[in-house]
Design a protein around this motif. Structure first.
Motif, PDB file in Angstrom:
ATOM      1  N   GLY A   1      -9.016 -66.818  46.454  1.00 10.82           N
ATOM      2  CA  GLY A   1      -8.350 -66.252  47.607  1.00 10.82           C
ATOM      3  C   GLY A   1      -8.120 -64.754  47.491  1.00 10.82           C
ATOM      4  O   GLY A   1      -8.960 -64.016  46.977  1.00 10.82           O
ATOM      5  N   HIS A   2      -6.949 -64.305  47.937  1.00 10.07           N
ATOM      6  CA  HIS A   2      -6.665 -62.885  48.117  1.00 10.07           C
ATOM      7  C   HIS A   2      -6.367 -62.152  46.812  1.00 10.07           C
ATOM      8  O   HIS A   2      -6.621 -60.949  46.717  1.00 10.07           O
ATOM      9  N   CYS A   3      -5.820 -62.833  45.826  1.00  8.57           N
ATOM     10  CA  CYS A   3      -5.397 -62.185  44.576  1.00  8.57           C
ATOM     11  C   CYS A   3      -6.253 -62.668  43.412  1.00  8.57           C
ATOM     12  O   CYS A   3      -5.798 -63.445  42.561  1.00  8.57           O
ATOM     13  N   ALA A   4      -7.484 -62.193  43.369  1.00  7.45           N
ATOM     14  CA  ALA A   4      -8.396 -62.599  42.297  1.00  7.45           C
ATOM     15  C   ALA A   4      -7.883 -62.187  40.936  1.00  7.45           C
ATOM     16  O   ALA A   4      -8.192 -62.821  39.918  1.00  7.45           O
ATOM     17  N   ASN A   5      -7.086 -61.125  40.872  1.00  5.51           N
ATOM     18  CA  ASN A   5      -6.516 -60.663  39.610  1.00  5.51           C
ATOM     19  C   ASN A   5      -5.581 -61.697  38.990  1.00  5.51           C
ATOM     20  O   ASN A   5      -5.313 -61.669  37.790  1.00  5.51           O
ATOM     21  N   ILE A   6      -5.081 -62.622  39.803  1.00  5.66           N
ATOM     22  CA  ILE A   6      -4.244 -63.711  39.305  1.00  5.66           C
ATOM     23  C   ILE A   6      -5.053 -64.998  39.218  1.00  5.66           C
ATOM     24  O   ILE A   6      -5.094 -65.655  38.173  1.00  5.66           O
ATOM     25  N   GLU A   7      -5.710 -65.339  40.303  1.00  5.26           N
ATOM     26  CA  GLU A   7      -6.383 -66.640  40.412  1.00  5.26           C
ATOM     27  C   GLU A   7      -7.631 -66.735  39.538  1.00  5.26           C
ATOM     28  O   GLU A   7      -7.953 -67.812  39.030  1.00  5.26           O
ATOM     29  N   LYS A   8      -8.331 -65.643  39.354  1.00  5.29           N
ATOM     30  CA  LYS A   8      -9.568 -65.623  38.553  1.00  5.29           C
ATOM     31  C   LYS A   8      -9.519 -64.471  37.557  1.00  5.29           C
ATOM     32  O   LYS A   8     -10.426 -63.646  37.468  1.00  5.29           O
ATOM     33  N   ALA A   9      -8.446 -64.428  36.784  1.00  2.00           N
ATOM     34  CA  ALA A   9      -8.194 -63.288  35.904  1.00  2.00           C
ATOM     35  C   ALA A   9      -9.314 -63.071  34.885  1.00  2.00           C
ATOM     36  O   ALA A   9      -9.677 -61.922  34.590  1.00  2.00           O
ATOM     37  N   ASP A  10      -9.886 -64.143  34.335  1.00  2.00           N
ATOM     38  CA  ASP A  10     -10.947 -63.995  33.341  1.00  2.00           C
ATOM     39  C   ASP A  10     -12.169 -63.317  33.943  1.00  2.00           C
ATOM     40  O   ASP A  10     -12.757 -62.405  33.341  1.00  2.00           O
ATOM     41  N   VAL A  11     -12.569 -63.759  35.131  1.00  2.00           N
ATOM     42  CA  VAL A  11     -13.739 -63.190  35.810  1.00  2.00           C
ATOM     43  C   VAL A  11     -13.486 -61.726  36.159  1.00  2.00           C
ATOM     44  O   VAL A  11     -14.345 -60.856  35.965  1.00  2.00           O
ATOM     45  N   VAL A  12     -12.285 -61.452  36.683  1.00  2.00           N
ATOM     46  CA  VAL A  12     -11.941 -60.090  37.083  1.00  2.00           C
ATOM     47  C   VAL A  12     -11.881 -59.159  35.877  1.00  2.00           C
ATOM     48  O   VAL A  12     -12.396 -58.034  35.917  1.00  2.00           O
ATOM     49  N   ALA A  13     -11.259 -59.608  34.790  1.00  2.00           N
ATOM     50  CA  ALA A  13     -11.175 -58.771  33.585  1.00  2.00           C
ATOM     51  C   ALA A  13     -12.557 -58.429  33.058  1.00  2.00           C
ATOM     52  O   ALA A  13     -12.834 -57.272  32.699  1.00  2.00           O
ATOM     53  N   GLU A  14     -13.433 -59.419  33.025  1.00  2.00           N
ATOM     54  CA  GLU A  14     -14.801 -59.180  32.548  1.00  2.00           C
ATOM     55  C   GLU A  14     -15.508 -58.156  33.428  1.00  2.00           C
ATOM     56  O   GLU A  14     -16.192 -57.244  32.928  1.00  2.00           O
TER      57      GLU A  14
ATOM     58  N   CYS B   1       5.354 -57.510  42.566  1.00  2.00           N
ATOM     59  CA  CYS B   1       5.756 -56.563  41.519  1.00  2.00           C
ATOM     60  C   CYS B   1       4.640 -56.476  40.496  1.00  2.00           C
ATOM     61  O   CYS B   1       3.688 -57.261  40.526  1.00  2.00           O
ATOM     62  N   ALA B   2       4.756 -55.534  39.586  1.00  2.00           N
ATOM     63  CA  ALA B   2       3.717 -55.322  38.581  1.00  2.00           C
ATOM     64  C   ALA B   2       3.516 -56.557  37.709  1.00  2.00           C
ATOM     65  O   ALA B   2       2.390 -56.954  37.419  1.00  2.00           O
ATOM     66  N   GLU B   3       4.615 -57.170  37.280  1.00  2.00           N
ATOM     67  CA  GLU B   3       4.497 -58.308  36.379  1.00  2.00           C
ATOM     68  C   GLU B   3       3.734 -59.462  37.018  1.00  2.00           C
ATOM     69  O   GLU B   3       2.825 -60.040  36.415  1.00  2.00           O
ATOM     70  N   ILE B   4       4.091 -59.806  38.254  1.00  2.00           N
ATOM     71  CA  ILE B   4       3.427 -60.918  38.931  1.00  2.00           C
ATOM     72  C   ILE B   4       1.948 -60.634  39.146  1.00  2.00           C
ATOM     73  O   ILE B   4       1.089 -61.492  38.946  1.00  2.00           O
ATOM     74  N   SER B   5       1.619 -59.410  39.565  1.00  2.00           N
ATOM     75  CA  SER B   5       0.225 -59.081  39.862  1.00  2.00           C
ATOM     76  C   SER B   5      -0.647 -58.997  38.618  1.00  2.00           C
ATOM     77  O   SER B   5      -1.823 -59.362  38.662  1.00  2.00           O
ATOM     78  N   TRP B   6      -0.079 -58.528  37.498  1.00  2.00           N
ATOM     79  CA  TRP B   6      -0.936 -58.122  36.384  1.00  2.00           C
ATOM     80  C   TRP B   6      -0.680 -58.841  35.070  1.00  2.00           C
ATOM     81  O   TRP B   6      -1.302 -58.518  34.056  1.00  2.00           O
ATOM     82  N   GLU B   7       0.213 -59.828  35.044  1.00  2.00           N
ATOM     83  CA  GLU B   7       0.558 -60.468  33.781  1.00  2.00           C
ATOM     84  C   GLU B   7      -0.628 -61.163  33.107  1.00  2.00           C
ATOM     85  O   GLU B   7      -0.661 -61.284  31.876  1.00  2.00           O
ATOM     86  N   TYR B   8      -1.620 -61.605  33.891  1.00  2.00           N
ATOM     87  CA  TYR B   8      -2.799 -62.238  33.300  1.00  2.00           C
ATOM     88  C   TYR B   8      -3.852 -61.224  32.868  1.00  2.00           C
ATOM     89  O   TYR B   8      -4.654 -61.489  31.966  1.00  2.00           O
ATOM     90  N   LEU B   9      -3.884 -60.061  33.515  1.00  2.00           N
ATOM     91  CA  LEU B   9      -4.906 -59.066  33.193  1.00  2.00           C
ATOM     92  C   LEU B   9      -4.497 -58.117  32.077  1.00  2.00           C
ATOM     93  O   LEU B   9      -5.342 -57.666  31.304  1.00  2.00           O
ATOM     94  N   ILE B  10      -3.209 -57.794  31.991  1.00  2.00           N
ATOM     95  CA  ILE B  10      -2.775 -56.808  30.990  1.00  2.00           C
ATOM     96  C   ILE B  10      -3.200 -57.194  29.563  1.00  2.00           C
ATOM     97  O   ILE B  10      -3.728 -56.343  28.826  1.00  2.00           O
ATOM     98  N   PRO B  11      -3.017 -58.443  29.123  1.00  2.00           N
ATOM     99  CA  PRO B  11      -3.440 -58.765  27.749  1.00  2.00           C
ATOM    100  C   PRO B  11      -4.932 -58.568  27.519  1.00  2.00           C
ATOM    101  O   PRO B  11      -5.344 -58.221  26.409  1.00  2.00           O
ATOM    102  N   LYS B  12      -5.736 -58.759  28.553  1.00  2.00           N
ATOM    103  CA  LYS B  12      -7.191 -58.623  28.422  1.00  2.00           C
ATOM    104  C   LYS B  12      -7.606 -57.151  28.437  1.00  2.00           C
ATOM    105  O   LYS B  12      -8.441 -56.723  27.635  1.00  2.00           O
ATOM    106  N   LEU B  13      -7.022 -56.366  29.326  1.00  2.00           N
ATOM    107  CA  LEU B  13      -7.397 -54.954  29.443  1.00  2.00           C
ATOM    108  C   LEU B  13      -6.815 -54.109  28.316  1.00  2.00           C
ATOM    109  O   LEU B  13      -7.429 -53.130  27.883  1.00  2.00           O
ATOM    110  N   SER B  14      -5.627 -54.473  27.833  1.00  2.00           N
ATOM    111  CA  SER B  14      -4.940 -53.646  26.830  1.00  2.00           C
ATOM    112  C   SER B  14      -5.560 -53.759  25.444  1.00  2.00           C
ATOM    113  O   SER B  14      -5.163 -53.015  24.531  1.00  2.00           O
TER     114      SER B  14
END
Length: 294
Positions: free
Chosen positions: A270-283, A53-66
């Motif tokens: 692994g497969h979901c860098a948006n969760i596992e490496k959220a800081d790197v992905v957001a940057e 779902c959206a929350e599980i996939s993006w809960e770590y990225l939303i605060p950084k991108l928003s």
């Protein structure tokens, strides 16, 4: 996996919840989305595992991108808090049609798109259509696109039986860092999402096979026929170096098929860098979106 293996001494990172949960009716179908921030719009498209779902996939990225953008993260049809509808005539077509109508209903006429796994595969396929049905400005695909192997790790996802133990095995296939499948609270949360009314059925329905249909084709292990050369929007491909649900080096191969595309491979991921490496992905996302294109 034993209970002792599921329970760990470490916990997943805490979530900074900086988004609102909202609903809208799309052609009579209840549609849920998360929203945060102001400015140019980023649409986030989540993955398709059990409980996805959206929350599980993006809960770590939303605060950084928003902090710099308006972020809109919808639940796909059949997932999260969106209506649990499965189209047996064409699951993918119905989901994409619903998402296109969601964007229209929300009056999103131009946006950057960021997607993971199933969402990323769909996004790349849509971007390769002529014309493209989504109002894509720039796009970021995380762990999606290319050939999808029917391997043992994929089978873990398909064999999910609705138990916490099975969810831990699913997460072990998705993530490289053991914290994501050993943190008991996180496993329980993912499990709870996967067994909400209609959630398991909506995902499992895609695996149903008619006993009278002789030429049934699997979703996985098929040749990738996407015409990536049609993609004209600036594209960033992000892959975890230890993504076991894709072929090694898939993003580097895929980037050669998309004009001007960039690729980033993240180690120890692994497969979901948006969760596992959220800081790197957001940057990486913020840098990519902030660059002007020649």
């Amino acid at each position: 996996m034993s209970e002792a293996e599921v329970v760990g001494q470490v916990s997943v990172p805490a979530v900074e919840k900086r988004y609102q949960s909202k609903f809208i009716s799309v052609d009579g179908m209840r549609t849920h989305y998360l929203e945060a921030g102001e400015g140019e719009t980023i649409v986030l498209l989540h993955s398709g595992e059990f409980g996805g779902c959206a929350e599980i996939s993006w809960e770590y990225l939303i605060p950084k991108l928003s902090k710099s953008y308006r972020v809109v993260a919808p639940d796909w049809l059949g997932f999260g808090k969106t209506a649990k509808i499965h189209d047996f005539d064409g699951k993918r077509a119905r989901m994409i049609s619903h998402m296109a109508r969601f964007l229209e209903t929300m009056a999103i006429e131009r946006a950057h798109f960021v997607a993971n796994s199933m969402g990323a595969t769909y996004l790349l396929q849509i971007a390769a259509e002529l014309p493209c049905r989504f109002p894509v400005d720039k796009l970021v695909a995380i762990g999606g696109g290319g050939f999808v192997p029917a391997n043992a790790e994929r089978q873990r996802l398909l064999d999910y039986d609705g138990t916490e133990e099975s969810m831990a095995r699913v997460l072990e296939a998705i993530f490289e860092d053991p914290v994501w499948y050993r943190d008991r609270a996180y496993v329980q949360r993912r499990h709870a999402l996967s067994i909400e009314p209609g959630a398991w059925e909506a995902v499992a329905a895609a695996r149903f096979r008619s006993p009278v249909e002789k030429n049934q084709r699997s979703e996985f292990g098929n040749a990738d026929l996407t015409p990536y050369q049609n993609i004209s929007r600036p594209t960033l491909l992000i892959a975890g170096e230890q993504d076991r649900l894709r072929m090694p080096g898939f993003a580097k191969e895929l980037v050669t098929k998309i004009r001007g595309a960039e690729a980033l491979t993240i180690p120890d991921c692994g497969h979901c860098a948006n969760i596992e490496k959220a800081d790197v992905v957001a940057e990486a996302i913020l840098a990519f979106l902030g660059r002007s294109q020649a």
